[in-house]
Design a protein around this motif. Structure first.
Motif, PDB file in Angstrom:
ATOM      1  N   ASN A  60      61.835 -45.107  36.216  1.00  0.00           N
ATOM      2  CA  ASN A  60      60.489 -45.328  35.662  1.00  0.00           C
ATOM      3  C   ASN A  60      59.465 -45.705  36.727  1.00  0.00           C
ATOM      4  O   ASN A  60      58.261 -45.715  36.456  1.00  0.00           O
ATOM      5  N   HIS A 107      49.868 -43.731  38.763  1.00  0.00           N
ATOM      6  CA  HIS A 107      48.852 -44.075  37.755  1.00  0.00           C
ATOM      7  C   HIS A 107      48.892 -45.570  37.488  1.00  0.00           C
ATOM      8  O   HIS A 107      49.962 -46.173  37.433  1.00  0.00           O
ATOM      9  N   ASN A 108      47.711 -46.131  37.328  1.00  0.00           N
ATOM     10  CA  ASN A 108      47.588 -47.525  36.880  1.00  0.00           C
ATOM     11  C   ASN A 108      46.960 -47.507  35.501  1.00  0.00           C
ATOM     12  O   ASN A 108      45.960 -46.833  35.292  1.00  0.00           O
ATOM     13  N   GLY A 109      47.543 -48.251  34.586  1.00  0.00           N
ATOM     14  CA  GLY A 109      46.941 -48.355  33.255  1.00  0.00           C
ATOM     15  C   GLY A 109      47.863 -47.814  32.189  1.00  0.00           C
ATOM     16  O   GLY A 109      49.084 -47.742  32.368  1.00  0.00           O
ATOM     17  N   VAL A 110      47.262 -47.409  31.087  1.00  0.00           N
ATOM     18  CA  VAL A 110      48.032 -47.021  29.896  1.00  0.00           C
ATOM     19  C   VAL A 110      47.481 -45.705  29.352  1.00  0.00           C
ATOM     20  O   VAL A 110      46.269 -45.505  29.323  1.00  0.00           O
ATOM     21  N   CYS A 150      48.786 -53.696  39.310  1.00  0.00           N
ATOM     22  CA  CYS A 150      49.504 -52.804  40.202  1.00  0.00           C
ATOM     23  C   CYS A 150      48.535 -52.213  41.226  1.00  0.00           C
ATOM     24  O   CYS A 150      47.377 -52.572  41.240  1.00  0.00           O
ATOM     25  N   HIS A 182      52.602 -46.421  45.341  1.00  0.00           N
ATOM     26  CA  HIS A 182      52.277 -47.136  44.099  1.00  0.00           C
ATOM     27  C   HIS A 182      53.106 -48.404  43.974  1.00  0.00           C
ATOM     28  O   HIS A 182      54.290 -48.420  44.312  1.00  0.00           O
ATOM     29  N   THR A 183      52.474 -49.464  43.507  1.00  0.00           N
ATOM     30  CA  THR A 183      53.212 -50.624  43.011  1.00  0.00           C
ATOM     31  C   THR A 183      53.001 -50.663  41.502  1.00  0.00           C
ATOM     32  O   THR A 183      51.864 -50.515  41.027  1.00  0.00           O
ATOM     33  N   ARG A 184      54.091 -50.809  40.767  1.00  0.00           N
ATOM     34  CA  ARG A 184      54.047 -50.688  39.296  1.00  0.00           C
ATOM     35  C   ARG A 184      54.122 -52.040  38.610  1.00  0.00           C
ATOM     36  O   ARG A 184      54.906 -52.908  39.031  1.00  0.00           O
ATOM     37  N   TRP A 185      53.383 -52.152  37.545  1.00  0.00           N
ATOM     38  CA  TRP A 185      53.514 -53.269  36.606  1.00  0.00           C
ATOM     39  C   TRP A 185      53.821 -52.597  35.273  1.00  0.00           C
ATOM     40  O   TRP A 185      52.916 -52.085  34.607  1.00  0.00           O
ATOM     41  N   ALA A 186      55.086 -52.564  34.900  1.00  0.00           N
ATOM     42  CA  ALA A 186      55.536 -51.749  33.763  1.00  0.00           C
ATOM     43  C   ALA A 186      54.832 -52.118  32.461  1.00  0.00           C
ATOM     44  O   ALA A 186      54.744 -53.290  32.102  1.00  0.00           O
ATOM     45  N   THR A 187      54.327 -51.092  31.772  1.00  0.00           N
ATOM     46  CA  THR A 187      53.812 -51.290  30.412  1.00  0.00           C
ATOM     47  C   THR A 187      54.606 -50.455  29.418  1.00  0.00           C
ATOM     48  O   THR A 187      54.805 -50.850  28.282  1.00  0.00           O
ATOM     49  N   HIS A 188      55.040 -49.263  29.821  1.00  0.00           N
ATOM     50  CA  HIS A 188      55.784 -48.354  28.945  1.00  0.00           C
ATOM     51  C   HIS A 188      57.056 -47.922  29.675  1.00  0.00           C
ATOM     52  O   HIS A 188      56.982 -47.242  30.694  1.00  0.00           O
ATOM     53  N   THR A 219      58.259 -43.520  30.857  1.00  0.00           N
ATOM     54  CA  THR A 219      56.891 -44.037  31.047  1.00  0.00           C
ATOM     55  C   THR A 219      55.886 -43.185  30.280  1.00  0.00           C
ATOM     56  O   THR A 219      56.151 -42.026  29.958  1.00  0.00           O
ATOM     57  N   ASP A 220      54.720 -43.779  30.048  1.00  0.00           N
ATOM     58  CA  ASP A 220      53.592 -43.009  29.524  1.00  0.00           C
ATOM     59  C   ASP A 220      53.033 -42.091  30.627  1.00  0.00           C
ATOM     60  O   ASP A 220      52.596 -40.973  30.377  1.00  0.00           O
ATOM     61  N   THR A 221      53.082 -42.545  31.857  1.00  0.00           N
ATOM     62  CA  THR A 221      52.492 -41.821  33.001  1.00  0.00           C
ATOM     63  C   THR A 221      53.024 -40.400  33.143  1.00  0.00           C
ATOM     64  O   THR A 221      52.273 -39.488  33.488  1.00  0.00           O
TER      65      THR A 221
END
Ligand code: GLU
Length: 146
Positions: free
Chosen positions: A84, A99-102, A2, A71-77, A124-126
């Motif tokens: 989201n 935020h990027n990451g976990v 992302c 932001h461009t998102r790559w969903a993890t949570h 999301t976790d973010t």
């Protein structure tokens, strides 16, 4: 993967952020969004799909100001939904986060923040980061007022 883009300056941030997000598209993403600060506060536009779909939304619901984040998102949570997508608001909107990451310990933090009365608008976790910062800002203001 992302991406994140930000702008502070004298020009209008909206087009600069959208162009920045277009340049990050090659990294891969599932949704995108921007937050712009102006004299009315912070305005958020976010959308599942291509940056062109976000741009169409911004066209329909324009925002302008000279400070912003994107932001461009790559969903993890949390699923791939408009809610989201980033940016996320903390507290009553006094904090805005991308935020990027976990966040590994997000569920514990979410439990604690929920018990303190923070209301989550996404899965999301973010979002815990946004509320956590809002919580500590609140504490600092309270301590400063004593
Ligand atoms: N973990 C965050 C989410 O799922 C950020 C993902 C990312 O790096 O875009 O929203």
């Amino acid at each position: 993967m992302c991406g994140i883009v930000g702008y502070v300056g004298h020009r209008d941030a909206t087009d600069i952020l959208l162009e920045g997000l277009r340049r990050l598209e090659y990294r891969g993403y599932d949704s995108s969004g921007i937050a712009i600060q102006n004299e009315d506060g912070v305005l958020v536009r976010k959308k599942v799909g291509r940056v062109s779909e976000l741009a169409a939304l911004v066209n329909m619901k324009p925002v302008s100001g000279s400070i912003g984040i994107g932001h461009t998102r790559w969903a993890t949570h949390g699923g791939i939904t408009d809610e989201n997508s980033h940016p996320h608001l903390g507290g009553n909107g006094e904090v805005v986060v991308v935020h990027n990451g976990v966040i590994e310990n997000y569920s514990l933090l979410k439990e604690k923040l929920t018990a303190l009365g923070f209301v989550f608008r996404s899965s999301t976790d973010t979002e815990v980061v946004a509320h956590l910062i809002a919580h500590h800002l609140e504490e600092q203001i309270r301590l400063g007022a004593d």
